[in-house]
Design an enzyme around this catalytic site. Structure first.
Site, short mmCIF file in Angstrom:
data_model
loop_
_atom_site.label_atom_id
_atom_site.label_comp_id
_atom_site.label_asym_id
_atom_site.label_seq_id
_atom_site.Cartn_x
_atom_site.Cartn_y
_atom_site.Cartn_z
N PHE B 10 0.85 -1.20 0.00
CA PHE B 10 0.00 0.00 0.00
C PHE B 10 0.87 1.24 0.00
O PHE B 10 0.66 2.20 0.74
CB PHE B 10 -0.96 -0.04 1.20
N THR B 95 3.85 -4.55 -4.29
CA THR B 95 4.95 -4.33 -3.33
C THR B 95 6.19 -3.85 -4.09
O THR B 95 6.21 -3.82 -5.32
CB THR B 95 5.26 -5.62 -2.55
N LYS B 124 8.13 -5.18 -10.91
CA LYS B 124 8.94 -5.67 -12.03
C LYS B 124 9.63 -7.01 -11.72
O LYS B 124 10.04 -7.71 -12.63
CB LYS B 124 9.99 -4.62 -12.41
N GLU B 148 0.68 -4.59 -16.90
CA GLU B 148 0.76 -3.27 -17.54
C GLU B 148 1.57 -2.27 -16.71
O GLU B 148 2.33 -1.47 -17.25
CB GLU B 148 -0.65 -2.73 -17.79
N LYS B 223 12.77 -3.67 -17.78
CA LYS B 223 11.62 -3.40 -18.65
C LYS B 223 11.80 -4.01 -20.03
O LYS B 223 10.85 -4.49 -20.65
CB LYS B 223 11.37 -1.89 -18.72
N GLY B 320 4.42 8.09 -11.37
CA GLY B 320 3.37 8.88 -10.72
C GLY B 320 2.35 7.97 -10.05
O GLY B 320 2.11 6.86 -10.50
#
Lengths: 339, 339
Positions: B10, B95, B124, B148, B223, B320
């Site tokens: 969270f 997390t 990731k 996503e 990525k 963001g």
């Protein structure tokens, strides 16, 4: 379910989708379970072909490449009879755009929808002039009316907005929606005047003999109307869009912009405001830092302003046989997944 | 069907999706028929909350904004028990990323999948280290494993590739995948040296106290691995990706590029070739005409090279709270439509 597809109009886009479907048949079945036959083609100068078991696309494409009429499965039905009575569940309306009245395409779309058949269109006429009416009619008859090919060729702007961006609220769309004018403005930055660049554009096939529709902004305006209707769900009509083309941009203007760190671009724009919708097409000086400033040549680009993501820009081809053909495939797959 | 959602972690993203779900509840129901309750949150420093009828998100967010622990529906279950035994059908794994081992997230994802629950992740670790294994496991248990949020925040790159671009074959992906390094390179163009810009980036919260993961290219490399696995369906691992960061780029290098009409960008790239897959992260001099050259500051961008459309580029936010939260919403909607 095996789709039975009809094609109206066998010019660039019609041949493009026919070539894609021919080459990708196995992949489409394997990856998406998408099975199909093209059972009807109304090819105007090539004649009309119909076979409820599926046309031989390779032969018909061969005929056309040789400049001949269709050599197999010819029928003498008119388009409306073909739409109504053929064994088809999807019609692709790919005839030439008429932005004055919509032309025969309006009847094609209405007839297909009333016959309970889905419509996929790259023709800007129906979407720019009658979207509200046609989409209501489609809803009533429980079919879809899809238009990815009308804006930025196969670059998936409508299916991006209505798919992966659907969770956002889109409040503004602005973009470079016409490749011809963007090519002209890009070349003018090299110091060549408007009239000379226009000539080059005509020689390269980027501009038509009568370039009015492109250089006066009318083509971009139709796309702004389509984006307003389909993405912003706002019933904007062509008369609501202020429109100015690029014919008054001089080399001096281009130079002044360059010194300010800016570039002239023909920008189509539509925005939801507190008082309603504002929509326009006009040349604008864009800051070099804006993703739209870097879009050169015949490329197109579009920025969605959203509530959750801020600005998201997509850049891709704005024309081309296979590129626009892909828009049709994209909508066919959407129909396949959602029905 | 009413979805019952669990949230693991969270921090920024967890709070982001909780805020979005709170604000968009009515819209999501009305536009998409998406109804939900968040029934479980494992908030680490805020404690764990569970209520099979739905947690009171507003109160829990209030607690967190005040720096307090959760004040309602507390349970003392550990994460794995919560995942297994709670009334949930979707788990969001949000997390912190651990690119060495994957950390506890690996167990979270496996436990959820084995319990027959879908997993949506912005972490990731699982996607970069164990994608093949986890996606196979998900297939076996007839659930989805969606990621996503792991690449370019909520800018919908994976769902664009697997949705509106699905009819194309994507052969190459290259992009600006890390906002921190792109901010540094953009600022260096103003004549400020690497170390000074890094300090500014740290003050603005764009770079961490230990900036290694960003400036050495490790974040971008993860990525690239995720894009290779999910978009190109090629089982590339981190060790297969050559990786060079931006620490050696000098102001002189930047000046030389400028004179050549180019810009330095940290480019992550993966390409299908005749001999297999090549993947890399490295600073590259990009021509000003390339859409990637215009991407400044913390923005991210990605170009897909395709068989039918040529190059399609998408540009959007790379970080963001709400922007990454949107990625989770995007995957939740995808789960909703496809199940």
């Amino acid at each position: 379910m095996k789709h039975k597809i009809g094609i109206l109009g066998f010019g660039t886009v019609g041949q493009g989708i026919a070539e894609i479907l021919t080459e990708k048949r196995a992949t489409l079945k394997q990856r998406f379970g998408f099975e199909f036959e093209v059972t009807a083609i109304a090819g105007s100068r090539y004649g009309t072909a119909y076979n409820p078991n599926g046309l031989d696309l390779k032969t018909l494409l061969d005929d056309v490449h040789k400049g001949n009429q269709f050599s197999k499965d010819r029928v003498d039905w008119d388009n409306l009879k073909l739409i109504r009575e053929s064994d088809t569940n999807i019609w692709c309306e790919l005839t030439y755009t008429n932005l004055e009245t919509g032309g025969a395409a309006i009847d094609h779309v209405k007839t297909a929808i009333k016959a309970g058949k889905h419509v996929v269109s790259s023709n800007k006429g129906p979407a720019a002039l009658y979207y509200s009416e046609l989409s209501l009619l489609a809803k009533k008859h429980n079919v879809m009316f899809l238009n990815e090919g009308t804006v930025v060729a196969g670059t998936p702007v409508l299916n991006l907005a209505n798919g992966p961006l659907a969770g956002c609220e889109i409040t503004k769309i602005q973009g470079i929606l016409n490749g011809t004018t963007n090519f002209i403005l890009t070349e003018m930055e090299k110091g060549v005047g408007f009239k000379d660049v226009l000539k080059i554009a005509q020689e390269k096939g980027y501009a038509e003999a009568d370039p009015t529709g492109d250089v006066e902004g009318y083509d971009a305006r139709a796309k702004v109307v389509i984006l307003a209707n389909i993405v912003l769900q706002s019933p904007v009509s062509i008369n609501n869009v202020s429109c100015k083309g690029i014919t008054e941009i001089s080399l001096t203007d281009i130079d002044v912009a360059k010194k300010e760190g800016k570039r002239w671009k023909l920008i189509g724009s539509v925005e939801k405001t507190n008082t309603g919708i504002t929509a326009s097409v006009a040349p604008q000086k864009i800051s070099i830092d804006d993703p739209l400033a870097g879009i050169s040549g015949t490329k197109n680009a579009l920025t969605f302003t959203t509530d959750l993501l801020g600005d998201v820009t997509i850049v891709g081809p704005g024309a081309g046989k296979i590129e626009t053909g892909f828009a049709i495939l994209n909508d066919l797959l959407r129909l396949h997944f959602e029905n």
